[in-house]
Scaffold this active site. Structure first.
Site, PDB file in Angstrom:
ATOM      1  N   HIS A 124       0.825  -1.217   0.000  1.00 31.05           N
ATOM      2  CA  HIS A 124       0.000   0.000   0.000  1.00 31.05           C
ATOM      3  C   HIS A 124       0.847   1.250   0.000  1.00 31.05           C
ATOM      4  O   HIS A 124       0.386   2.330   0.347  1.00 31.05           O
ATOM      5  CB  HIS A 124      -0.987  -0.012   1.184  1.00 31.05           C
ATOM      6  CG  HIS A 124      -2.044  -1.084   1.018  1.00 31.05           C
ATOM      7  ND1 HIS A 124      -2.800  -1.547   2.059  1.00 31.05           N
ATOM      8  CD2 HIS A 124      -2.418  -1.819  -0.070  1.00 31.05           C
ATOM      9  CE1 HIS A 124      -3.620  -2.499   1.615  1.00 31.05           C
ATOM     10  NE2 HIS A 124      -3.396  -2.684   0.325  1.00 31.05           N
ATOM     11  N   CYS A 173      10.627  18.119 -12.665  1.00 31.05           N
ATOM     12  CA  CYS A 173       9.924  18.532 -13.905  1.00 31.05           C
ATOM     13  C   CYS A 173       8.904  19.614 -13.578  1.00 31.05           C
ATOM     14  O   CYS A 173       8.126  20.016 -14.446  1.00 31.05           O
ATOM     15  CB  CYS A 173       9.220  17.314 -14.529  1.00 31.05           C
ATOM     16  SG  CYS A 173       7.623  16.927 -13.766  1.00 31.05           S
ATOM     17  N   THR A 209      -3.576  -7.699  11.200  1.00 30.52           N
ATOM     18  CA  THR A 209      -4.448  -7.356  10.081  1.00 30.52           C
ATOM     19  C   THR A 209      -5.820  -7.999  10.242  1.00 30.52           C
ATOM     20  O   THR A 209      -5.985  -9.086  10.762  1.00 30.52           O
ATOM     21  CB  THR A 209      -3.834  -7.781   8.726  1.00 30.52           C
ATOM     22  OG1 THR A 209      -4.705  -7.343   7.670  1.00 30.52           O
ATOM     23  CG2 THR A 209      -3.623  -9.277   8.638  1.00 30.52           C
TER      24      THR A 209
HETATM   25  N1  APR Z   1      -1.055  -6.483  17.806  1.00 33.64           N
HETATM   26  C1  APR Z   1      -1.566  -7.254  16.814  1.00 33.64           C
HETATM   27  N2  APR Z   1      -2.739  -6.986  16.197  1.00 33.64           N
HETATM   28  C2  APR Z   1      -3.410  -5.888  16.604  1.00 33.64           C
HETATM   29  C3  APR Z   1      -2.946  -5.023  17.623  1.00 33.64           C
HETATM   30  C4  APR Z   1      -1.705  -5.370  18.223  1.00 33.64           C
HETATM   31  N3  APR Z   1      -1.174  -4.612  19.206  1.00 33.64           N
HETATM   32  N4  APR Z   1      -3.842  -4.015  17.778  1.00 33.64           N
HETATM   33  C5  APR Z   1      -4.839  -4.246  16.887  1.00 33.64           C
HETATM   34  N5  APR Z   1      -4.583  -5.365  16.194  1.00 33.64           N
HETATM   35  C6  APR Z   1      -5.383  -5.974  15.135  1.00 33.64           C
HETATM   36  C7  APR Z   1      -6.868  -5.693  15.227  1.00 33.64           C
HETATM   37  O1  APR Z   1      -7.516  -6.675  16.003  1.00 33.64           O
HETATM   38  C8  APR Z   1      -7.290  -5.774  13.756  1.00 33.64           C
HETATM   39  O2  APR Z   1      -7.706  -7.104  13.429  1.00 33.64           O
HETATM   40  O3  APR Z   1      -4.953  -5.399  13.920  1.00 33.64           O
HETATM   41  C9  APR Z   1      -6.030  -5.433  12.981  1.00 33.64           C
HETATM   42  C10 APR Z   1      -6.082  -4.080  12.300  1.00 33.64           C
HETATM   43  O4  APR Z   1      -7.039  -4.165  11.275  1.00 33.64           O
HETATM   44  P1  APR Z   1      -7.281  -2.894  10.326  1.00 33.64           P
HETATM   45  O5  APR Z   1      -7.417  -1.662  11.159  1.00 33.64           O
HETATM   46  O6  APR Z   1      -8.369  -3.261   9.372  1.00 33.64           O
HETATM   47  O7  APR Z   1      -5.899  -2.738   9.532  1.00 33.64           O
HETATM   48  P2  APR Z   1      -5.411  -3.529   8.258  1.00 33.64           P
HETATM   49  O8  APR Z   1      -5.831  -4.958   8.309  1.00 33.64           O
HETATM   50  O9  APR Z   1      -3.960  -3.245   8.116  1.00 33.64           O
HETATM   51  O10 APR Z   1      -6.202  -2.777   7.059  1.00 33.64           O
HETATM   52  C11 APR Z   1      -5.835  -3.122   5.744  1.00 33.64           C
HETATM   53  O11 APR Z   1      -7.215  -1.312   4.949  1.00 33.64           O
HETATM   54  O12 APR Z   1      -7.956   0.861   4.990  1.00 33.64           O
HETATM   55  C12 APR Z   1      -7.084  -0.008   4.388  1.00 33.64           C
HETATM   56  O13 APR Z   1      -5.107   0.658   3.309  1.00 33.64           O
HETATM   57  C13 APR Z   1      -5.650   0.416   4.584  1.00 33.64           C
HETATM   58  O14 APR Z   1      -3.693  -1.003   4.671  1.00 33.64           O
HETATM   59  C14 APR Z   1      -4.991  -0.792   5.229  1.00 33.64           C
HETATM   60  C15 APR Z   1      -5.934  -1.918   4.862  1.00 33.64           C
END
Ligand code: APR
Length: 269
Positions: A124, A173, A209
């Site tokens: 991303h 540019c 994630t």
């Molecule tokens: N350690 C591990 N996991 C964690 C922690 C932590 N300390 N804190 C939160 N989480 C978990 C949450 O439970 C959740 O499942 O991380 C996850 C975050 O999920 P999202 O906020 O949806 O983030 P992500 O999965 O990276 O989103 C993917 O969505 O909006 C787009 O481009 C953006 O790259 C991003 C993509």
């Protein structure tokens, strides 16, 4: 807590030939950067349909300059102070041990590279790399080169979009430059290389994630299809429950140091 799962994960990683990590916003939560979908996360406070695309963000800036100022101030405050946390450093250590071969990340915060991982696939994009809208030339900046001038504009009495654009990097540019991050509807970056990494893995370590955003979210399935063992660290959801070999319901910054310490013991180094 979760000693059995920590032991199982460490045993799998210690024997890995080609471990790869797949990370999301959660790994940076303990560095002070809010996630997107957790309570209080970015999409809790701003509508992704409104600001998740370039067109939407531009219209949002025109219609709600004050809210844009709030969004920028929050981003500068959180990204500006963010340092890698023990989860990032744990992945860097696994690379030094020769076990972890790459990191595929959905994050644009540069923390994996700052922590020391050298093969990082940023599907991303990266907030501090800017791309010219006219000629496509890209250039990576130091975080302070970007956040410093933006902070100055935010500190002004009246927030002025033109002022903000004037402090963003310029292309040779003379074209306007934008952060080289992938917004909704835009092509992801390094996807073929990332999926090749996932397919080459015999162990895939997934952390932080929600597995909500494709095609990036498909990486663990690519690994599983080739027989990789999937380990997941997430305090709330086992997002890949259908393919996860070991699920550790914990913060990655708390679990990773335990896993890496046990891997070191098992490998006698
Ligand atoms: N350690 C591990 N996991 C964690 C922690 C932590 N300390 N804190 C939160 N989480 C978990 C949450 O439970 C959740 O499942 O991380 C996850 C975050 O999920 P999202 O906020 O949806 O983030 P992500 O999965 O990276 O989103 C993917 O969505 O909006 C787009 O481009 C953006 O790259 C991003 C993509």
């Amino acid at each position: 807590m979760y000693e059995k799962e920590i032991e199982a994960a460490a045993g799998i990683i210690a024997g890995a030939k080609y471990a790869v990590a797949f990370t999301g916003a959660g790994i940076s939560a303990e560095s002070g950067i809010p996630t997107f979908r957790d309570p209080g996360g970015l999409w809790d406070r701003f509508d992704p349909d409104e600001i998740g695309t370039l067109e939407g963000l531009t219209a949002f800036a025109r219609r709600h300059p004050d809210r844009l100022r709030q969004l920028l101030q929050e981003s500068v405050d959180s990204f500006g102070q963010a340092q890698p946390n023990p989860a990032h450093y744990g992945l860097a250590e696994l690379e030094i041990m020769g076990l972890l071969k790459s990191v595929i990340t959905q994050n644009a915060d540069d923390l994996h590279s700052i922590a020391g991982n050298t093969r990082v696939f940023e599907v991303h994009g990266n907030l501090y790399r800017f791309r010219c809208l006219a000629c496509g030339w890209t250039r990576k900046h130091h975080r302070d080169e970007i956040l410093g001038p933006i902070s100055t504009v935010l500190a002004m009495e009246t927030f002025n979009i033109q002022e903000l654009l004037s402090v963003l990097p310029k292309c040779e540019c003379t074209g306007l430059m934008r952060p080289d991050v992938v917004m909704f509807g835009e092509a992801v970056q390094q996807l073929p290389e990332s999926f090749l990494e996932a397919r080459s893995a015999d162990v895939l370590l997934v952390m932080g994630t929600s597995a909500m955003v494709w095609p990036a979210a498909g990486a663990p399935y690519e690994a599983k299809r080739q027989g990789a063992k999937i380990i997941e660290i997430n305090p709330t959801t086992n997002a890949y429950r259908d393919i996860t070999e070991v699920y550790i319901k914990d913060l990655s910054g708390r679990a990773m140091p335990k896993i890496v310490a046990r891997v070191r013991e098992l490998r006698g180094n």
